[in-house]
Design a protein around this motif. Structure first.
Motif, mmCIF file in Angstrom:
data_model
loop_
_atom_site.group_PDB
_atom_site.id
_atom_site.type_symbol
_atom_site.label_atom_id
_atom_site.label_comp_id
_atom_site.label_asym_id
_atom_site.label_seq_id
_atom_site.Cartn_x
_atom_site.Cartn_y
_atom_site.Cartn_z
ATOM 1 N N CYS A 1 48.487 43.361 23.447
ATOM 2 C CA CYS A 1 49.821 43.309 22.985
ATOM 3 C C CYS A 1 50.500 42.975 24.170
ATOM 4 C CB CYS A 1 49.925 44.992 22.595
ATOM 5 S SG CYS A 1 49.732 46.090 23.805
ATOM 6 N N THR A 2 51.801 42.764 24.269
ATOM 7 C CA THR A 2 52.569 42.535 25.196
ATOM 8 C C THR A 2 53.745 43.680 25.506
ATOM 9 O OG1 THR A 2 52.521 40.140 24.775
ATOM 10 C CG2 THR A 2 54.147 40.886 26.300
ATOM 11 N N VAL A 3 53.634 44.059 26.842
ATOM 12 C CA VAL A 3 54.542 45.116 27.206
ATOM 13 C C VAL A 3 55.215 44.663 28.772
ATOM 14 C CG1 VAL A 3 54.492 47.446 28.030
ATOM 15 C CG2 VAL A 3 53.192 47.005 25.938
ATOM 16 N N ASP A 4 56.390 44.902 28.912
ATOM 17 C CA ASP A 4 56.936 44.496 30.114
ATOM 18 C C ASP A 4 56.704 42.850 30.627
ATOM 19 O OD1 ASP A 4 58.254 46.764 30.279
ATOM 20 O OD2 ASP A 4 56.647 47.648 31.637
ATOM 21 N N ASN A 5 56.524 41.993 29.610
ATOM 22 C CA ASN A 5 56.290 40.638 29.593
ATOM 23 C C ASN A 5 54.797 40.623 30.565
ATOM 24 O OD1 ASN A 5 58.782 39.738 28.487
ATOM 25 N ND2 ASN A 5 59.626 40.227 30.670
ATOM 26 N N VAL A 6 54.079 41.393 30.105
ATOM 27 C CA VAL A 6 52.535 41.315 30.734
ATOM 28 C C VAL A 6 51.730 41.639 29.527
ATOM 29 C CG1 VAL A 6 50.797 42.346 32.108
ATOM 30 C CG2 VAL A 6 53.107 42.269 32.928
ATOM 31 N N VAL A 7 50.695 40.609 29.439
ATOM 32 C CA VAL A 7 49.904 40.689 28.300
ATOM 33 C C VAL A 7 48.689 41.729 28.827
ATOM 34 C CG1 VAL A 7 48.235 39.302 26.671
ATOM 35 C CG2 VAL A 7 50.392 38.319 27.687
ATOM 36 N N ARG A 8 48.549 42.675 27.859
ATOM 37 C CA ARG A 8 47.631 43.764 28.024
ATOM 38 C C ARG A 8 46.644 43.498 26.970
ATOM 39 N NH1 ARG A 8 50.392 46.096 32.437
ATOM 40 N NH2 ARG A 8 52.405 46.566 31.695
ATOM 41 N N VAL A 9 45.063 43.305 27.444
ATOM 42 C CA VAL A 9 44.059 43.040 26.791
ATOM 43 C C VAL A 9 43.011 44.190 26.925
ATOM 44 C CG1 VAL A 9 42.059 41.531 26.548
ATOM 45 C CG2 VAL A 9 44.393 40.566 27.361
ATOM 46 N N PHE A 10 42.648 44.638 25.759
ATOM 47 C CA PHE A 10 41.637 45.848 25.617
ATOM 48 C C PHE A 10 40.251 45.288 24.990
ATOM 49 C CE2 PHE A 10 45.852 47.267 25.936
ATOM 50 C CZ PHE A 10 45.940 48.161 26.904
ATOM 51 N N GLY A 11 39.153 45.950 25.443
ATOM 52 C CA GLY A 11 38.061 45.805 24.800
ATOM 53 C C GLY A 11 36.839 46.801 25.128
ATOM 54 N N ILE A 12 35.988 46.755 24.187
ATOM 55 C CA ILE A 12 34.989 47.863 24.331
ATOM 56 C C ILE A 12 33.971 47.206 25.199
ATOM 57 C CG2 ILE A 12 33.466 49.085 22.896
ATOM 58 C CD1 ILE A 12 35.467 48.795 20.581
ATOM 59 N N GLY A 13 33.444 48.068 25.959
ATOM 60 C CA GLY A 13 32.439 47.823 26.858
ATOM 61 C C GLY A 13 31.154 48.723 26.872
ATOM 62 N N PRO A 14 30.176 48.618 27.905
ATOM 63 C CA PRO A 14 28.898 49.270 27.503
ATOM 64 C C PRO A 14 29.105 50.906 27.174
ATOM 65 C CG PRO A 14 28.928 47.965 29.371
ATOM 66 C CD PRO A 14 30.215 48.022 28.986
ATOM 67 N N GLY A 15 28.431 51.422 26.166
ATOM 68 C CA GLY A 15 28.501 52.853 25.934
ATOM 69 C C GLY A 15 29.595 53.294 25.142
ATOM 70 N N GLY A 16 30.368 52.135 24.664
ATOM 71 C CA GLY A 16 31.585 52.385 23.634
ATOM 72 C C GLY A 16 32.837 52.730 24.362
ATOM 73 N N LYS A 17 32.807 52.401 25.796
ATOM 74 C CA LYS A 17 33.869 52.851 26.518
ATOM 75 C C LYS A 17 35.066 51.671 26.274
ATOM 76 C CE LYS A 17 31.421 55.237 30.088
ATOM 77 N NZ LYS A 17 30.876 55.319 31.566
ATOM 78 N N VAL A 18 36.310 52.192 26.683
ATOM 79 C CA VAL A 18 37.444 51.151 26.436
ATOM 80 C C VAL A 18 38.002 50.670 27.688
ATOM 81 C CG1 VAL A 18 39.766 50.975 25.193
ATOM 82 C CG2 VAL A 18 38.083 52.333 24.209
ATOM 83 N N PHE A 19 38.054 49.485 27.880
ATOM 84 C CA PHE A 19 38.493 48.861 29.116
ATOM 85 C C PHE A 19 39.854 48.100 28.925
ATOM 86 C CE2 PHE A 19 34.025 49.655 29.865
ATOM 87 C CZ PHE A 19 34.055 50.240 31.197
ATOM 88 N N GLY A 20 40.506 47.917 30.095
ATOM 89 C CA GLY A 20 41.968 47.190 29.875
ATOM 90 C C GLY A 20 42.017 46.157 31.132
ATOM 91 N N LYS A 21 42.651 45.119 30.630
ATOM 92 C CA LYS A 21 42.840 44.036 31.806
ATOM 93 C C LYS A 21 44.266 43.486 31.451
ATOM 94 C CE LYS A 21 40.397 40.257 33.723
ATOM 95 N NZ LYS A 21 39.085 39.837 34.260
ATOM 96 N N ASP A 22 44.920 43.255 32.660
ATOM 97 C CA ASP A 22 46.291 42.631 32.331
ATOM 98 C C ASP A 22 46.499 41.239 32.759
ATOM 99 O OD1 ASP A 22 46.914 45.158 31.408
ATOM 100 O OD2 ASP A 22 47.751 45.629 33.241
ATOM 101 N N PHE A 23 47.361 40.284 32.172
ATOM 102 C CA PHE A 23 47.526 38.935 32.541
ATOM 103 C C PHE A 23 48.972 38.878 32.560
ATOM 104 C CE2 PHE A 23 48.791 34.565 31.139
ATOM 105 C CZ PHE A 23 48.067 33.861 32.392
ATOM 106 N N ASN A 24 49.476 38.476 33.891
ATOM 107 C CA ASN A 24 51.153 38.022 34.012
ATOM 108 C C ASN A 24 50.945 36.776 34.134
ATOM 109 O OD1 ASN A 24 53.229 37.601 35.436
ATOM 110 N ND2 ASN A 24 53.172 39.635 36.555
ATOM 111 N N PRO A 25 51.742 36.526 32.874
ATOM 112 C CA PRO A 25 52.172 34.677 32.747
ATOM 113 C C PRO A 25 53.128 34.245 33.800
ATOM 114 C CG PRO A 25 52.575 36.205 30.638
ATOM 115 C CD PRO A 25 52.465 36.938 31.802
#
Length: 154
Positions: A19-43
């Motif tokens: 999703c996009t918040v504050d003009n930054v793309v926030r990406v989320f995924g499921i990693g090992p053990g079902g943990k949730v991780f996030g990573k941001d992209f600044n266009p």
């Protein structure tokens, strides 16, 4: 906006949503053990930050969805018990709410969208029923009934 996700490196994250918040793309995924991780992209800068775990220790995520309203990201996951868990991340304050069980049984997939600053979440539950909830009232999951179906549809 189309965002090219960088190639996977040492760590694998599956079932991503963004999703996009504050003009930054926030990406989320499921990693090992079902943990949730996030990573941001600044266009504006063309840069990604590193994957970080979403606070609070998600309970064995199997699927996730993300939507944004204002400066807040709204994540929902299907946990290990096939029920829904939401969490909200306020990027203005850097605070995250705790994970909280919302219920539902036999959930297998979900999606969300935000309209008029209200998040609407839909999930597939027991027997293939489509279930819906909106974040404005946080009412229990209810079955979505379709009044009529287009010819030739399910």
């Amino acid at each position: 906006m189309v965002v090219a996700v960088e190639p996977r490196r040492r760590r694998r994250h599956d079932l991503a949503d963004q999703c996009t918040v504050d003009n930054v793309v926030r990406v989320f995924g499921i990693g090992p053990g079902g943990k949730v991780f996030g990573k941001d992209f600044n266009p504006g800068t063309g840069r990604w930050n590193n994957w970080t775990e979403v606070p609070g220790g998600a309970p064995g995520a199997k699927a996730l969805t993300a939507s944004g309203t204002g400066r807040t990201v709204h994540l929902q996951i299907i946990g290990s018990h096939q029920t829904m868990y939401p969490i909200d991340g306020n990027y203005a304050t850097g605070q995250w709410s705790p994970w909280a069980g919302l219920g539902g049984t036999g959930l297998t997939a979900l999606t969300s969208t935000a309209a008029n600053n209200v998040v609407h979440v839909y999930a597939t539950g027991d027997g293939g029923r489509v279930l819906g909830i909106d974040a404005a009232g946080m009412r229990p999951l209810e079955c979505v009934h379709f009044a009529h179906r287009p010819p030739g549809s399910w």
